[in-house]
Scaffold this motif. Structure first.
Motif, short mmCIF file in Angstrom:
data_model
loop_
_atom_site.label_atom_id
_atom_site.label_comp_id
_atom_site.label_asym_id
_atom_site.label_seq_id
_atom_site.Cartn_x
_atom_site.Cartn_y
_atom_site.Cartn_z
N ASP A 145 0.92 -1.17 0.04
CA ASP A 145 -0.01 -0.07 -0.08
C ASP A 145 0.99 1.26 0.15
OD1 ASP A 145 -2.13 -1.54 -0.01
OD2 ASP A 145 -2.97 -1.21 1.89
N SER A 146 0.34 2.20 -0.76
CA SER A 146 1.09 3.28 -1.19
C SER A 146 1.51 4.51 0.15
CB SER A 146 0.80 4.15 -2.15
OG SER A 146 -0.63 4.28 -1.91
N ASP A 147 1.00 4.08 1.59
CA ASP A 147 1.40 4.84 2.66
C ASP A 147 1.90 3.88 3.64
OD1 ASP A 147 -1.12 3.44 2.95
OD2 ASP A 147 -2.12 4.82 4.12
N ASP A 148 2.53 2.71 3.23
CA ASP A 148 3.28 1.82 4.22
C ASP A 148 4.65 1.63 3.71
OD1 ASP A 148 0.78 1.47 5.60
OD2 ASP A 148 0.35 -0.44 4.39
N MET A 149 5.47 0.87 4.42
CA MET A 149 6.82 0.74 3.97
C MET A 149 7.21 -0.81 4.19
SD MET A 149 8.53 4.39 5.73
CE MET A 149 10.11 3.90 5.10
N MET A 150 8.33 -1.17 3.53
CA MET A 150 8.89 -2.52 3.53
C MET A 150 10.18 -2.51 4.24
SD MET A 150 8.10 -3.13 -0.37
CE MET A 150 8.77 -4.82 -0.59
N SER A 151 10.52 -3.45 4.95
CA SER A 151 12.02 -3.71 5.43
C SER A 151 12.92 -3.72 4.37
CB SER A 151 12.06 -4.77 6.28
OG SER A 151 11.91 -5.89 5.84
N PRO A 152 14.23 -3.38 4.39
CA PRO A 152 15.19 -3.72 3.24
C PRO A 152 15.32 -4.79 2.53
CG PRO A 152 16.12 -1.99 5.00
CD PRO A 152 14.71 -2.51 5.45
N ASP A 153 15.12 -5.75 3.62
CA ASP A 153 15.42 -7.24 3.22
C ASP A 153 14.00 -8.00 3.02
OD1 ASP A 153 14.61 -7.31 5.70
OD2 ASP A 153 16.21 -8.64 6.62
N CYS A 154 13.12 -7.32 2.78
CA CYS A 154 11.60 -7.91 2.81
C CYS A 154 11.49 -8.62 1.84
CB CYS A 154 10.52 -6.72 2.45
SG CYS A 154 8.94 -7.26 2.23
N ILE A 155 11.69 -8.21 0.25
CA ILE A 155 11.57 -9.18 -0.88
C ILE A 155 12.58 -10.22 -0.94
CG2 ILE A 155 11.71 -9.29 -3.31
CD1 ILE A 155 9.14 -7.91 -2.29
N ALA A 156 13.97 -10.14 -0.39
CA ALA A 156 14.97 -11.11 -0.28
C ALA A 156 14.37 -12.21 0.45
CB ALA A 156 16.17 -10.72 -0.05
N LEU A 157 13.87 -12.04 1.78
CA LEU A 157 13.58 -12.91 2.60
C LEU A 157 12.43 -13.92 2.10
CD1 LEU A 157 13.59 -11.11 5.98
CD2 LEU A 157 15.08 -13.11 5.29
N HIS A 158 11.27 -13.27 1.51
CA HIS A 158 9.88 -13.79 1.04
C HIS A 158 10.47 -14.67 0.05
CE1 HIS A 158 6.52 -11.94 3.01
NE2 HIS A 158 7.20 -11.02 3.22
N VAL A 159 11.44 -14.28 -1.04
CA VAL A 159 11.54 -15.15 -2.07
C VAL A 159 12.40 -16.36 -1.60
CG1 VAL A 159 13.09 -15.39 -4.05
CG2 VAL A 159 11.97 -13.23 -3.82
N TYR A 160 13.19 -15.98 -0.64
CA TYR A 160 13.99 -17.20 0.02
C TYR A 160 13.35 -18.26 0.40
CZ TYR A 160 16.90 -20.09 3.06
OH TYR A 160 17.53 -20.94 3.87
N TYR A 161 12.47 -17.78 1.34
CA TYR A 161 11.33 -19.24 1.80
C TYR A 161 10.32 -19.61 0.76
CZ TYR A 161 13.08 -17.93 6.40
OH TYR A 161 14.29 -17.92 7.45
N LEU A 162 9.77 -18.78 -0.11
CA LEU A 162 9.06 -19.38 -1.22
C LEU A 162 9.83 -20.37 -2.00
CD1 LEU A 162 5.99 -18.47 -2.40
CD2 LEU A 162 7.26 -17.31 -4.39
N GLU A 163 10.97 -20.21 -2.47
CA GLU A 163 11.64 -20.93 -3.33
C GLU A 163 12.26 -22.36 -2.66
OE1 GLU A 163 14.35 -18.49 -5.29
OE2 GLU A 163 12.73 -18.02 -6.88
N LYS A 164 12.59 -22.03 -1.47
CA LYS A 164 13.20 -22.96 -0.56
C LYS A 164 12.08 -24.28 -0.34
CE LYS A 164 15.01 -24.36 4.28
NZ LYS A 164 15.58 -23.67 5.51
N TYR A 165 10.90 -23.73 -0.11
CA TYR A 165 9.78 -24.77 0.24
C TYR A 165 8.75 -24.86 -0.99
CZ TYR A 165 11.27 -24.22 5.20
OH TYR A 165 12.40 -24.40 6.15
N GLN A 166 8.96 -24.29 -1.93
CA GLN A 166 8.23 -24.36 -3.10
C GLN A 166 6.54 -24.25 -2.92
OE1 GLN A 166 9.37 -24.77 -6.49
NE2 GLN A 166 11.11 -24.04 -5.38
N CYS A 167 6.45 -23.14 -2.24
CA CYS A 167 4.82 -23.10 -1.58
C CYS A 167 4.30 -22.02 -2.50
CB CYS A 167 4.65 -22.48 -0.15
SG CYS A 167 5.62 -20.95 0.31
N ASP A 168 2.71 -21.92 -2.37
CA ASP A 168 2.17 -20.91 -3.25
C ASP A 168 2.29 -19.57 -2.72
OD1 ASP A 168 1.06 -23.24 -4.68
OD2 ASP A 168 -0.50 -23.43 -3.15
#
Length: 332
Positions: free
Chosen positions: A94-117
């Motif tokens: 959302d355009s009034d919120d913020m992400m941590s600097p490693d947000c996408i890196a962490l999400h991608v890591y776990y999505l690919e590690k466990y091959q989840c939806d």
């Protein structure tokens, strides 16, 4: 080889917040990002700020801008993001919120590690007075997988259930598209139906304890608009979603009796939450508050007929429904 992540940002009258929000995306440690801005035709300088960052920031070339011809609302804007995403994965911000600097890196890591939806991170809630609280923090990495509807079953759990908002989750695009997971245009609470489709369709997900998202409380947000017409629209849409969920449970094949009951309890609890929100609507009269609360009660009573369930045979369901009725009756 990294996979591209589309970060979709709906923009509408957020000139006071969009710079910090977009900078939190541009400062991601994950390199392969596609930043998709959808201009929903606000009346302020939000898009001027976006275009300045696109022109001047070293990663500005990653920003793409899609313009609606007219204001279409948040649900339609999220659908545009799904339609125009170029990445293998999708993340809503959302355009009034913020992400941590490693947000996408962490999400991608776990999505690919466990091959989840999809993955779901923990979030920090920032109040208008500056106070902060971590809400919906998962205690550890939790992988939900296995039997059919295992994600739906986990979503009904009392143990920090899967969050309703669409943000702070990373989705596989092929999963969203193949299951037709979208928002309903025009609905204020677009997250509820989207997440309902998500939990019924997903066969696996990962819940993460790391705080990767910062949500800011805003007076001017859609959910906090005090105008009586906006309030009525909010609660109308909430009841509509509850009815859509009821029909979905009735017609969805393969749901076991136990899962149906768990989903029924979840829905009644949601109705109770909405009823309590009615009391906090300062611009409504007592009569209007009482009427809205009774409408939620009537909605849930109709679920019993829709699902062909005898609530009296399930003590937890009966307890939830009783609390809802008593709350509605207690409104002065």
């Amino acid at each position: 080889m990294s996979r591209t992540v589309t970060i979709g940002i709906p923009v509408f009258n957020v000139e006071g917040y969009i710079r910090d929000s977009l900078l939190s995306v541009l400062n991601q440690t994950y390199e392969d990002i596609d930043i998709l801005i959808v201009d929903d035709k606000g009346q302020d300088n939000s898009m001027i700020i976006v275009r300045e960052l696109k022109a001047c920031h070293p990663r500005g070339g990653a920003i793409r801008i899609i313009e609606h011809e007219r204001n279409e609302g948040i649900a339609a804007t999220r659908n545009t993001i799904i339609d125009e995403a170029q990445g293998c994965y999708l993340f809503f911000l959302d355009s009034d919120d913020m992400m941590s600097p490693d947000c996408i890196a962490l999400h991608v890591y776990y999505l690919e590690k466990y091959q989840c939806d999809f993955t779901c991170g923990s979030s920090e809630y920032v109040f208008q007075n500056g106070d902060k609280v971590v809400f919906r923090r998962y205690s550890e990495i939790e992988v939900v997988s296995g039997e059919k509807f295992c994600v739906a079953k986990r979503a009904c759990s009392n143990d920090k259930a899967i969050q309703v908002p669409v943000w702070n989750r990373l989705y596989r695009m092929d999963f969203l598209i193949s299951n037709g997971i979208r928002c309903v245009p025009g609905l204020v609470h677009e997250d509820v139906w989207f997440t309902w489709l998500l939990i019924l369709s997903a066969r696996s997900c990962v819940l993460m304890p790391t705080v990767t998202y910062r949500y800011y409380e805003r007076n001017a947000s859609i959910c906090n608009n005090p105008d009586p017409k906006a309030v009525t629209k909010r609660h109308h849409d909430r009841r509509q979603v509850l009815q859509m969920i009821a029909y979905s449970v009735k017609t969805h094949t393969g749901l076991s009796r136990i899962i149906r009951q768990q989903l029924a309890i979840r829905t009644i609890r949601k109705a109770l939450t909405y009823s309590k929100a009615v009391v906090r609507e300062q611009m409504l009269s007592s009569a209007d508050k009482k009427e809205l609360a009774h409408q939620y009660t009537s909605c849930c009573l109709s679920l019993s007929a829709c699902w062909s369930m005898d609530f009296s045979k399930n003590l937890e369901m009966l307890g939830c429904l009783t609390r809802l009725v008593l709350f509605a009756l207690s409104i002065k």
